[in-house]
Design a protein around this motif. Structure first.
Motif, PDB file in Angstrom:
ATOM      1  N   ALA A 180      -7.963   4.709   5.997  1.00  0.00           N
ATOM      2  CA  ALA A 180      -8.155   4.131   6.895  1.00  0.00           C
ATOM      3  C   ALA A 180      -7.406   2.436   7.281  1.00  0.00           C
ATOM      4  CB  ALA A 180      -9.573   3.923   7.457  1.00  0.00           C
ATOM      5  N   GLY A 181      -7.082   2.157   8.375  1.00  0.00           N
ATOM      6  CA  GLY A 181      -6.530   0.720   8.380  1.00  0.00           C
ATOM      7  C   GLY A 181      -7.629  -0.359   8.117  1.00  0.00           C
ATOM      8  N   ALA A 182      -8.648  -0.021   8.017  1.00  0.00           N
ATOM      9  CA  ALA A 182      -9.666  -1.121   7.589  1.00  0.00           C
ATOM     10  C   ALA A 182      -9.743  -1.438   6.242  1.00  0.00           C
ATOM     11  CB  ALA A 182     -11.197  -0.447   8.039  1.00  0.00           C
ATOM     12  N   SER A 183      -9.049  -0.717   5.431  1.00  0.00           N
ATOM     13  CA  SER A 183      -8.877  -0.944   4.159  1.00  0.00           C
ATOM     14  C   SER A 183      -7.658  -0.418   3.668  1.00  0.00           C
ATOM     15  CB  SER A 183     -10.153  -0.704   3.187  1.00  0.00           C
ATOM     16  OG  SER A 183     -10.018  -1.147   1.922  1.00  0.00           O
ATOM     17  N   LEU A 184      -6.338  -0.913   3.508  1.00  0.00           N
ATOM     18  CA  LEU A 184      -5.528  -0.498   3.131  1.00  0.00           C
ATOM     19  C   LEU A 184      -4.645  -1.808   2.361  1.00  0.00           C
ATOM     20  CD1 LEU A 184      -3.511   1.994   6.010  1.00  0.00           C
ATOM     21  CD2 LEU A 184      -4.748   2.426   3.733  1.00  0.00           C
ATOM     22  N   ALA A 185      -3.947  -1.244   1.243  1.00  0.00           N
ATOM     23  CA  ALA A 185      -3.045  -2.364   0.715  1.00  0.00           C
ATOM     24  C   ALA A 185      -1.897  -1.914  -0.257  1.00  0.00           C
ATOM     25  CB  ALA A 185      -4.009  -3.165  -0.404  1.00  0.00           C
ATOM     26  N   PHE A 186      -0.933  -2.680  -0.157  1.00  0.00           N
ATOM     27  CA  PHE A 186       0.575  -2.038  -0.569  1.00  0.00           C
ATOM     28  C   PHE A 186       1.071  -3.368  -1.682  1.00  0.00           C
ATOM     29  CE2 PHE A 186      -0.436  -1.055   3.904  1.00  0.00           C
ATOM     30  CZ  PHE A 186      -0.179   0.309   3.757  1.00  0.00           C
ATOM     31  N   THR A 187       1.899  -2.895  -2.418  1.00  0.00           N
ATOM     32  CA  THR A 187       2.886  -3.687  -3.099  1.00  0.00           C
ATOM     33  C   THR A 187       3.922  -4.085  -1.991  1.00  0.00           C
ATOM     34  OG1 THR A 187       4.283  -2.032  -3.948  1.00  0.00           O
ATOM     35  CG2 THR A 187       2.396  -2.858  -5.344  1.00  0.00           C
ATOM     36  N   ARG A 188       4.535  -5.357  -2.049  1.00  0.00           N
ATOM     37  CA  ARG A 188       5.526  -5.432  -1.336  1.00  0.00           C
ATOM     38  C   ARG A 188       6.676  -4.664  -1.245  1.00  0.00           C
ATOM     39  NH1 ARG A 188      10.274  -8.070  -0.198  1.00  0.00           N
ATOM     40  NH2 ARG A 188      10.463  -9.770   1.352  1.00  0.00           N
ATOM     41  N   ASP A 189       7.136  -4.258  -2.360  1.00  0.00           N
ATOM     42  CA  ASP A 189       8.231  -3.343  -2.257  1.00  0.00           C
ATOM     43  C   ASP A 189       8.116  -1.949  -1.860  1.00  0.00           C
ATOM     44  OD1 ASP A 189       9.758  -5.237  -3.503  1.00  0.00           O
ATOM     45  OD2 ASP A 189       9.506  -4.454  -5.524  1.00  0.00           O
ATOM     46  N   ALA A 190       6.690  -1.434  -1.949  1.00  0.00           N
ATOM     47  CA  ALA A 190       6.308  -0.058  -1.555  1.00  0.00           C
ATOM     48  C   ALA A 190       6.293  -0.326   0.168  1.00  0.00           C
ATOM     49  CB  ALA A 190       4.872   0.408  -1.814  1.00  0.00           C
TER      50      ALA A 190
END
Length: 372
Positions: A180-190
């Protein structure tokens, strides 16, 4: 270790007419990883004081806040807003290492950022767990608890099916499995490798997770990363959580989540090794009505328990998650294994998985027939 001198974390928040909730959303972020976090608020198609309230709150909280105010077209939506905010972060933050996103009606946990970053040391993306705001949870009392339990059980069975049959999805078993967009996180590269969020009205969150898994990136559905979200029935994004809640409260035979395919669709795709990455997107014509769930639950249990699914000898088995074993309702019981009338079978193993399937050499069903 050299101290961080510029923000290396961006938190992107789309917002539309959120003057009553945005201050609480921002307050939950205050004090998390001081000096490292830049908040980018994408205020779109708004007719209230969302921007003014946000700026006032950020000033009082000492937040590094950038407000992007814009008007989206008729075919654009929350996906477009997230994309614009993330693109701004990529351009304006030279030290950027991590991209987060949440919703303007959400309140993240006080350890939301630090726990997510701890996971991102080992994986490419983290999907947090969504919980209802305690003060609004009474709205959920109008839902049919039995139907909700059926959908929850089916979700766990589907996730276990993916964990056993799809390469790179073993991590799904026993987790919340959401994206869910309410809690997503990514490394910059990914995030860059995935091409960012799709500029669409809704569904951009699951789409980017699907893309990442398709690229072979590691995704973790973390139960210790949480955000409380509104239970309001009048939402901002078509097809979002508010629409789903209204359907479950106001309809006796609603369509279940569109990431939960029909059981026969799943087993046929497993047979042909064409399941694709999690979470799937089920076409509207193939979506399941909640009152049909008992049949699909029984089919998956039969498939799981039957002699058609046996451990492959050369790989460790992806075990059935404890959450499914513990949650099985006694009234369903275990399916009886039917006798196989076909005299000849061959034994194939799914690449990258621990499951072997006994496949018929004759009489194979047409893989293109309707799954329902």
């Amino acid at each position: 270790m050299k101290p961080v001198t510029a923000p290396d974390i961006a938190v992107v928040i789309p917002a539309r007419n959120e003057e009553e909730r945005i201050a609480a959303c921002l307050a939950a972020l205050a004090g998390q990883c001081p000096g490292r976090v830049a908040v980018i608020l994408v205020v779109n198609n708004t007719t209230d004081r969302t921007e003014d309230v946000a700026r006032d709150a950020a000033g009082q909280l000492g937040l590094d806040l950038t407000v992007l105010s814009l008007r989206l077209g008729a075919q654009e939506g929350v996906g477009t807003a997230r994309r614009i905010g993330c693109d701004h972060a990529l351009r304006s933050l030279p030290a950027l290492r991590y991209l987060f996103t949440t919703d303007a009606d959400g309140i993240v946990d006080k350890h939301w950022i630090s726990r997510t970053i701890a996971h991102l040391k080992a994986v490419d993306a983290v999907c947090g767990k969504i919980e209802p705001m305690a003060r609004e949870a009474g709205i959920l009392a109008a839902m049919d608890r039995h139907l909700g339990a059926l959908e929850g059980l089916y979700r766990r069975l589907v996730q276990d099916f993916y964990a056993r049959h799809v390469p790179g999805c073993a991590d799904l078993a026993g987790t919340h499995g959401e994206a869910a967009g309410a809690s997503l996180a990514f490394t910059r590269d990914a995030f860059v490798a995935a091409g960012g969020f799709a500029p669409i009205k809704c569904g951009e969150d699951r789409r980017i997770v699907r893309t990442l898994r398709g690229l072979g990136c590691k995704v973790r559905h973390a139960d210790d990363v949480t955000v409380q979200v509104s239970c309001r029935l009048s939402g901002r994004a078509a097809g979002g959580m508010s629409d789903a809640l209204r359907a479950r409260i106001g309809q006796a035979d609603y369509l279940i989540d569109d990431c939960l395919p029909p059981a026969d669709w799943l087993t046929r795709r497993a047979y042909t090794e064409t399941l694709g990455p999690w979470p799937p997107l089920v076409p509207t014509r193939f979506r399941i009505k909640v009152c049909d769930l008992p049949r699909h639950i029984e089919m998956l249990k039969t498939y799981r328990n039957s002699e058609w699914l046996i451990p492959a000898p050369d790989a460790p088995a992806a075990t059935l998650s404890q959450s499914v074993r513990d949650s099985e309702a006694p009234e369903w019981g275990s399916a009886t294994v039917p006798a196989d009338p076909r005299p000849q079978t061959r034994r194939d193993t799914f690449p990258g998985t621990s499951v072997a399937i006994l496949k018929p050499t004759v009489g194979t069903a047409d893989p293109e027939r309707s799954p329902r």
